[in-house]
Design an enzyme around this catalytic site. Structure first.
Site, PDB file in Angstrom:
ATOM      1  N   ARG A 152       0.816  -1.221   0.000  1.00  0.00           N
ATOM      2  CA  ARG A 152       0.000   0.000   0.000  1.00  0.00           C
ATOM      3  C   ARG A 152       0.843   1.262   0.000  1.00  0.00           C
ATOM      4  O   ARG A 152       0.396   2.314  -0.459  1.00  0.00           O
ATOM      5  CB  ARG A 152      -0.977  -0.042   1.178  1.00  0.00           C
ATOM      6  CG  ARG A 152      -2.101  -1.043   0.945  1.00  0.00           C
ATOM      7  CD  ARG A 152      -2.950  -1.227   2.179  1.00  0.00           C
ATOM      8  NE  ARG A 152      -2.534  -2.366   2.976  1.00  0.00           N
ATOM      9  CZ  ARG A 152      -2.779  -2.510   4.268  1.00  0.00           C
ATOM     10  NH1 ARG A 152      -3.432  -1.570   4.917  1.00  0.00           N
ATOM     11  NH2 ARG A 152      -2.381  -3.581   4.912  1.00  0.00           N
ATOM     12  N   GLU A 179       0.850  -6.644  13.152  1.00  0.00           N
ATOM     13  CA  GLU A 179      -0.357  -6.845  13.977  1.00  0.00           C
ATOM     14  C   GLU A 179      -0.912  -8.242  13.706  1.00  0.00           C
ATOM     15  O   GLU A 179      -1.431  -8.902  14.595  1.00  0.00           O
ATOM     16  CB  GLU A 179      -1.400  -5.771  13.628  1.00  0.00           C
ATOM     17  CG  GLU A 179      -2.616  -5.783  14.530  1.00  0.00           C
ATOM     18  CD  GLU A 179      -3.653  -4.748  14.145  1.00  0.00           C
ATOM     19  OE1 GLU A 179      -3.504  -4.093  13.100  1.00  0.00           O
ATOM     20  OE2 GLU A 179      -4.634  -4.609  14.896  1.00  0.00           O
TER      21      GLU A 179
HETATM   22  O1  LIG Z   1       3.175  -0.831  11.875  1.00  0.00           O
HETATM   23  P1  LIG Z   1       3.068  -2.275  11.502  1.00  0.00           P
HETATM   24  O2  LIG Z   1       2.565  -3.147  12.597  1.00  0.00           O
HETATM   25  O3  LIG Z   1       4.332  -2.795  10.910  1.00  0.00           O
HETATM   26  O4  LIG Z   1       1.925  -2.400  10.415  1.00  0.00           O
HETATM   27  C1  LIG Z   1       1.801  -1.565   9.297  1.00  0.00           C
HETATM   28  C2  LIG Z   1       1.946  -2.347   8.029  1.00  0.00           C
HETATM   29  O5  LIG Z   1       0.916  -3.331   7.926  1.00  0.00           O
HETATM   30  C3  LIG Z   1       0.372  -3.292   6.625  1.00  0.00           C
HETATM   31  O6  LIG Z   1       1.143  -4.041   5.766  1.00  0.00           O
HETATM   32  P2  LIG Z   1       0.825  -5.505   5.213  1.00  0.00           P
HETATM   33  O7  LIG Z   1       2.058  -6.313   5.385  1.00  0.00           O
HETATM   34  O8  LIG Z   1      -0.454  -5.994   5.785  1.00  0.00           O
HETATM   35  O9  LIG Z   1       0.762  -5.310   3.694  1.00  0.00           O
HETATM   36  P3  LIG Z   1       0.182  -4.757   2.351  1.00  0.00           P
HETATM   37  O10 LIG Z   1       0.563  -3.298   2.255  1.00  0.00           O
HETATM   38  O11 LIG Z   1       0.905  -5.592   1.390  1.00  0.00           O
HETATM   39  O12 LIG Z   1      -1.324  -4.933   2.323  1.00  0.00           O
HETATM   40  C4  LIG Z   1       0.464  -1.825   6.283  1.00  0.00           C
HETATM   41  O13 LIG Z   1       0.365  -1.600   4.882  1.00  0.00           O
HETATM   42  C5  LIG Z   1       1.806  -1.435   6.827  1.00  0.00           C
HETATM   43  O14 LIG Z   1       2.850  -1.699   5.906  1.00  0.00           O
HETATM   44  N1  LIG Z   2      -5.647  -2.621  11.478  1.00  0.00           N
HETATM   45  C1  LIG Z   2      -5.043  -2.413  10.316  1.00  0.00           C
HETATM   46  N2  LIG Z   2      -5.724  -1.913   9.265  1.00  0.00           N
HETATM   47  C2  LIG Z   2      -5.088  -1.680   8.091  1.00  0.00           C
HETATM   48  N3  LIG Z   2      -3.803  -1.928   7.891  1.00  0.00           N
HETATM   49  C3  LIG Z   2      -3.096  -2.424   8.916  1.00  0.00           C
HETATM   50  N4  LIG Z   2      -1.795  -2.758   9.024  1.00  0.00           N
HETATM   51  C4  LIG Z   2      -1.577  -3.232  10.269  1.00  0.00           C
HETATM   52  N5  LIG Z   2      -2.715  -3.189  10.990  1.00  0.00           N
HETATM   53  C5  LIG Z   2      -3.663  -2.684  10.157  1.00  0.00           C
END
Ligand SMILES: O=P(O)(O)OC[C@H]1O[C@H](OP(=O)(O)OP(=O)(O)O)[C@H](O)[C@@H]1O
Ligand SMILES: Nc1ncnc2[nH]cnc12
Length: 177
Positions: A63, A100
């Site tokens: 994202r 998370e």
């Molecule tokens: O602060 P944190 O606990 O590290 O969480 C934040 C991260 O979690 C999500 O990534 P995700 O790996 O779910 O990936 P995506 O962007 O590929 O959907 C979000 O896009 C952040 O990169």
């Molecule tokens: N609760 C949440 N919603 C969207 N993105 C996330 N990345 C980590 N935690 C998330």
């Protein structure tokens, strides 16, 4: 920034996704709206503009890839991807961290950042801070100077801001919970 606030209600809360107990903050309805997308990029650029010269904007897969390039264009900076493991073809640095929900490994090309480059790190969400901590570690291991960390939304209950505490500015356009 004030214009962004009028659009933030398009961020959708999805309960129990991707697993029970997690409220997922879905930014896709915000980005699907033309005015919402423009206000988001405007607001992010406005914040980063106050942080001095920026050579490179690092965006984190997936994202972060949506938000970082338009901001880099506006700032006159380059864009460097931090990708999930196994996707970058040339020599990389990598870091593994917890999320998370689950865990992940991210990588950056070793030649993407030169010593002394002024780097802005961008992602969509700050939750536990593990992802940005890993990205920061990758950038500094290559000699880059992190000038700031910028996200669209922050989930303060997960403690990311405390985990990342430093002299570097950390900003979010909106917080939940
Ligand atoms: O602060 P944190 O606990 O590290 O969480 C934040 C991260 O979690 C999500 O990534 P995700 O790996 O779910 O990936 P995506 O962007 O590929 O959907 C979000 O896009 C952040 O990169
Ligand atoms: N609760 C949440 N919603 C969207 N993105 C996330 N990345 C980590 N935690 C998330």
């Amino acid at each position: 920034m004030s214009d962004f606030a009028a659009h933030a209600e398009r961020i959708r809360a999805v309960p129990d996704w991707p697993e029970p107990g997690v409220t997922f903050r879905d930014i896709t309805p915000l980005l699907a709206d033309a005015a919402g997308l423009a206000a988001t990029i405007d607001a992010l650029t406005e914040v980063a503009s106050g942080w001095g010269p920026i050579d490179t904007v690092v965006g984190i897969e997936a994202r972060g890839f949506v938000l970082a390039p338009p901001v880099a264009l506006r700032l006159g900076a380059g864009f460097v991807p931090v990708r999930k493991a196994g996707k970058l073809p040339a020599p990389t640095e990598s870091r593994t961290y917890d999320l998370e929900y689950g865990s992940a490994t991210v990588e950056v090309h070793r030649d993407a950042i030169a010593p002394g480059d002024r780097v802005l790190i961008m992602d969509d969400v700050l939750a536990t801070g593990g992802t940005i901590a890993a990205a920061r570690d990758l950038v500094t291991s290559l000699g880059g100077v992190v000038v700031g960390e910028l996200v669209l939304l922050e989930l303060p209950a997960l403690g990311g801001r405390e985990r990342l505490a430093s002299d570097t500015p950390l900003a979010a356009l909106v917080t939940y919970g």
